[in-house]
Motif scaffolding. Sequence first.
Motif, short mmCIF file in Angstrom:
data_model
loop_
_atom_site.label_atom_id
_atom_site.label_comp_id
_atom_site.label_asym_id
_atom_site.label_seq_id
_atom_site.Cartn_x
_atom_site.Cartn_y
_atom_site.Cartn_z
N ARG A 5 4.61 -5.16 -13.91
CA ARG A 5 3.90 -5.97 -12.92
C ARG A 5 3.58 -7.39 -13.38
NH1 ARG A 5 -1.40 -2.10 -12.83
NH2 ARG A 5 -2.25 -2.73 -14.82
N LYS A 24 -7.23 2.00 -3.98
CA LYS A 24 -6.69 0.65 -3.79
C LYS A 24 -5.65 0.69 -2.69
CE LYS A 24 -7.50 -0.92 -8.42
NZ LYS A 24 -7.12 -1.83 -9.46
N LYS A 69 -2.42 -1.75 -1.52
CA LYS A 69 -1.60 -2.92 -1.77
C LYS A 69 -1.41 -3.71 -0.49
CE LYS A 69 0.95 -1.30 -5.75
NZ LYS A 69 2.25 -1.11 -6.36
#
Length: 151
Positions: A28, A148, A150
Motif C-alpha cells: 500500500r 473501516k 474504503k
Amino acid sequence: MYSFRLARLSNLAAIVRLLADDDLGAAREIVSDPVDARYLSAFAAIEADANQLLAVATDASDQVVGCLQLSFLPGLSRMGMWRGQIESVRIAREFRGAGLGAQFIEWAVAQCVERGCGLVQLTSDKMRKDSISFYEKLGFVASHEGLKRKL
C-alpha cells in the motif's frame, strides 16, 4: 541511546521506507526518489495541524529508526474527553526486540497526558498479530471492534 522528536521534511523518505517495510506496507505504500507528491502533501497537512504530531525515533547519529503519528481528537462523549490516537507505528527491523518500540509508545502516551487526553487508542491490522500482542503487553486492551470502509 534513542531520541524522539517531531519529524522533519528531510525525514520523509525514511518514514515512507519504514511504512513499506513489511508485506502489508509494501502493498500500500510507494517508495520512490523523489518522494511521491501525495506524501509531501500529507506531511504539509500534518505539520500545519496543531492536533497532529508526526514523530520519529532516532539513534545516536540522528538516523531515523522509527516513526509514528499521533492525533489529538476532541470528543463530546465521556464529558468532552480528548483522546490520543496512535497510528503508523514502525520500528526498523534491525532495531526491533530491544525495547525501542515500548519506549516510543510510552513517549507518545506522555504526549497525550501532556495535552490533557483522558485515553489513548490505537488500531493494528488483524494480520499483525505480533504487534497486537506487543500493544497488549503495554496495557492496551481490545475493548472495541474497529471497522473501516474504503472510499
